[in-house]
Design a protein around this motif. Structure first.
Motif, PDB file in Angstrom:
ATOM      1  N   GLN A  22       0.833  -1.200   0.000  1.00  9.82           N
ATOM      2  CA  GLN A  22       0.000   0.000   0.000  1.00  9.82           C
ATOM      3  C   GLN A  22       0.868   1.249   0.000  1.00  9.82           C
ATOM      4  O   GLN A  22       1.952   1.269   0.572  1.00  9.82           O
ATOM      5  CB  GLN A  22      -0.927   0.012   1.215  1.00  9.82           C
ATOM      6  CG  GLN A  22      -2.041  -1.006   1.113  1.00  9.82           C
ATOM      7  CD  GLN A  22      -2.954  -0.946   2.325  1.00  9.82           C
ATOM      8  OE1 GLN A  22      -2.514  -0.688   3.440  1.00  9.82           O
ATOM      9  NE2 GLN A  22      -4.229  -1.214   2.107  1.00  9.82           N
ATOM     10  N   ASP A  23       0.357   2.297  -0.635  1.00  9.62           N
ATOM     11  CA  ASP A  23       1.081   3.560  -0.733  1.00  9.62           C
ATOM     12  C   ASP A  23       0.585   4.514   0.348  1.00  9.62           C
ATOM     13  O   ASP A  23      -0.621   4.745   0.473  1.00  9.62           O
ATOM     14  CB  ASP A  23       0.867   4.142  -2.126  1.00  9.62           C
ATOM     15  CG  ASP A  23       1.685   5.395  -2.368  1.00  9.62           C
ATOM     16  OD1 ASP A  23       2.554   5.726  -1.534  1.00  9.62           O
ATOM     17  OD2 ASP A  23       1.452   6.056  -3.392  1.00  9.62           O
ATOM     18  N   GLU A  24       1.508   5.062   1.103  1.00  9.16           N
ATOM     19  CA  GLU A  24       1.133   5.977   2.182  1.00  9.16           C
ATOM     20  C   GLU A  24       1.149   7.431   1.731  1.00  9.16           C
ATOM     21  O   GLU A  24       0.887   8.332   2.527  1.00  9.16           O
ATOM     22  CB  GLU A  24       2.070   5.781   3.375  1.00  9.16           C
ATOM     23  CG  GLU A  24       3.505   6.120   3.047  1.00  9.16           C
ATOM     24  CD  GLU A  24       4.503   5.643   4.086  1.00  9.16           C
ATOM     25  OE1 GLU A  24       5.408   6.435   4.401  1.00  9.16           O
ATOM     26  OE2 GLU A  24       4.382   4.515   4.564  1.00  9.16           O
ATOM     27  N   GLN A  25       1.446   7.692   0.447  1.00  5.73           N
ATOM     28  CA  GLN A  25       1.614   9.067  -0.030  1.00  5.73           C
ATOM     29  C   GLN A  25       0.366   9.920   0.188  1.00  5.73           C
ATOM     30  O   GLN A  25       0.461  11.086   0.555  1.00  5.73           O
ATOM     31  CB  GLN A  25       2.013   9.088  -1.507  1.00  5.73           C
ATOM     32  CG  GLN A  25       2.442  10.472  -1.994  1.00  5.73           C
ATOM     33  CD  GLN A  25       3.574  11.055  -1.158  1.00  5.73           C
ATOM     34  OE1 GLN A  25       4.588  10.403  -0.933  1.00  5.73           O
ATOM     35  NE2 GLN A  25       3.408  12.285  -0.677  1.00  5.73           N
ATOM     36  N   MET A  26      -0.828   9.340  -0.030  1.00  6.59           N
ATOM     37  CA  MET A  26      -2.063  10.102   0.153  1.00  6.59           C
ATOM     38  C   MET A  26      -2.169  10.599   1.595  1.00  6.59           C
ATOM     39  O   MET A  26      -2.587  11.733   1.846  1.00  6.59           O
ATOM     40  CB  MET A  26      -3.265   9.225  -0.208  1.00  6.59           C
ATOM     41  CG  MET A  26      -4.588   9.945  -0.146  1.00  6.59           C
ATOM     42  SD  MET A  26      -5.955   9.025  -0.890  1.00  6.59           S
ATOM     43  CE  MET A  26      -5.921   7.488   0.001  1.00  6.59           C
ATOM     44  N   GLN A  27      -1.770   9.759   2.545  1.00  5.25           N
ATOM     45  CA  GLN A  27      -1.821  10.169   3.949  1.00  5.25           C
ATOM     46  C   GLN A  27      -0.798  11.263   4.231  1.00  5.25           C
ATOM     47  O   GLN A  27      -1.075  12.221   4.955  1.00  5.25           O
ATOM     48  CB  GLN A  27      -1.590   8.958   4.860  1.00  5.25           C
ATOM     49  CG  GLN A  27      -2.723   7.937   4.772  1.00  5.25           C
ATOM     50  CD  GLN A  27      -2.481   6.742   5.670  1.00  5.25           C
ATOM     51  OE1 GLN A  27      -2.355   6.884   6.877  1.00  5.25           O
ATOM     52  NE2 GLN A  27      -2.428   5.547   5.075  1.00  5.25           N
ATOM     53  N   HIS A  28       0.403  11.136   3.638  1.00  2.00           N
ATOM     54  CA  HIS A  28       1.415  12.192   3.802  1.00  2.00           C
ATOM     55  C   HIS A  28       0.914  13.507   3.217  1.00  2.00           C
ATOM     56  O   HIS A  28       1.100  14.581   3.815  1.00  2.00           O
ATOM     57  CB  HIS A  28       2.726  11.786   3.127  1.00  2.00           C
ATOM     58  CG  HIS A  28       3.591  10.904   3.974  1.00  2.00           C
ATOM     59  ND1 HIS A  28       4.185  11.326   5.147  1.00  2.00           N
ATOM     60  CD2 HIS A  28       3.965   9.613   3.804  1.00  2.00           C
ATOM     61  CE1 HIS A  28       4.887  10.341   5.668  1.00  2.00           C
ATOM     62  NE2 HIS A  28       4.770   9.278   4.881  1.00  2.00           N
ATOM     63  N   ASP A  29       0.277  13.440   2.042  1.00  2.40           N
ATOM     64  CA  ASP A  29      -0.252  14.663   1.416  1.00  2.40           C
ATOM     65  C   ASP A  29      -1.280  15.334   2.327  1.00  2.40           C
ATOM     66  O   ASP A  29      -1.289  16.564   2.465  1.00  2.40           O
ATOM     67  CB  ASP A  29      -0.896  14.337   0.062  1.00  2.40           C
ATOM     68  CG  ASP A  29       0.127  13.898  -0.983  1.00  2.40           C
ATOM     69  OD1 ASP A  29       1.345  14.115  -0.775  1.00  2.40           O
ATOM     70  OD2 ASP A  29      -0.296  13.324  -2.010  1.00  2.40           O
ATOM     71  N   ALA A  30      -2.153  14.534   2.942  1.00  2.00           N
ATOM     72  CA  ALA A  30      -3.165  15.089   3.845  1.00  2.00           C
ATOM     73  C   ALA A  30      -2.509  15.758   5.046  1.00  2.00           C
ATOM     74  O   ALA A  30      -2.931  16.841   5.471  1.00  2.00           O
ATOM     75  CB  ALA A  30      -4.123  13.989   4.303  1.00  2.00           C
TER      76      ALA A  30
END
Length: 195
Positions: A22-30
């Motif tokens: 899974q990619d955590e990038q969306m959570q980092h962006d938020a």
């Protein structure tokens, strides 16, 4: 991890992804959009939400202080169930720690956010009640059908009689266990030592 200090406390972020794929990038962006510095983020990689212990979450909960704000992408990142999330949020709120869930639009520092948290606690209690009711009903139904809870019995009465006969004739417990296909502990449990 180093925390940043502001006039209203620290802003700590928590990120969790269940699998390594899974990619955590969306959570980092938020968290970027919510003003949480990268060095103030706690990340659990490949850790299921069902696990009781999550190293980064445990570390963040140990580090957070009254007046700080915990920021997450969504509330399901920090809890195993509605009941667990509600309990955790209630504990943090009682300690003077704020919660912000970017994706859910929840901020415990606002009147609307506080009301939403109270509703979450109500739904969590309702969920616990439903679980208790289902468990009680399931046990009652099983009892009505002659079943009882717990592990199924390994040995029936015929097996117990065979085991006792073999033990009375002087067979060793390990040999009886191999013959009957049960564990030695089961043989000890279902037989009495020969006189």
């Amino acid at each position: 991890m180093t925390k940043t200090t502001g006039t209203t406390g620290e802003r700590l972020g928590y990120i969790r992804v269940s699998t390594g794929k899974q990619d955590e990038q969306m959570q980092h962006d938020a968290l970027d959009g919510a003003g949480v510095l990268k060095r103030s983020r706690y990340v659990d990689h490949g850790v299921s939400g069902a696990k009781t212990s999550r190293p980064a979450l445990d570390a963040m909960l140990a580090d957070v202080q009254p007046g700080d704000t915990i920021v997450v992408y969504k509330l399901d990142r920090i809890g195993r169930s509605t009941a667990h999330v509600a309990t955790l949020i209630q504990d943090l709120t009682e300690r003077g720690i704020h919660i912000q869930s970017v994706g859910d639009g929840l901020d415990s520092t606002t009147p609307t956010g506080k009301a939403m948290l109270q509703m979450l606690a109500i739904f969590a209690e309702l969920e616990r009640s439903f679980i208790r009711e289902r468990t009680t009903a399931g046990l009652a139904a099983a009892k009505a059908q002659g079943r009882v809870g717990g592990r199924p019995r390994v040995a029936d009465s015929a097996t117990a009689r065979k085991a006792q006969t073999l033990r009375d004739s002087g067979e060793s417990v390990p040999e009886i266990a191999r013959t009957l296909g049960v564990s030695a502990a089961t043989v000890y449990r279902i037989t009495k030592a020969a006189a």
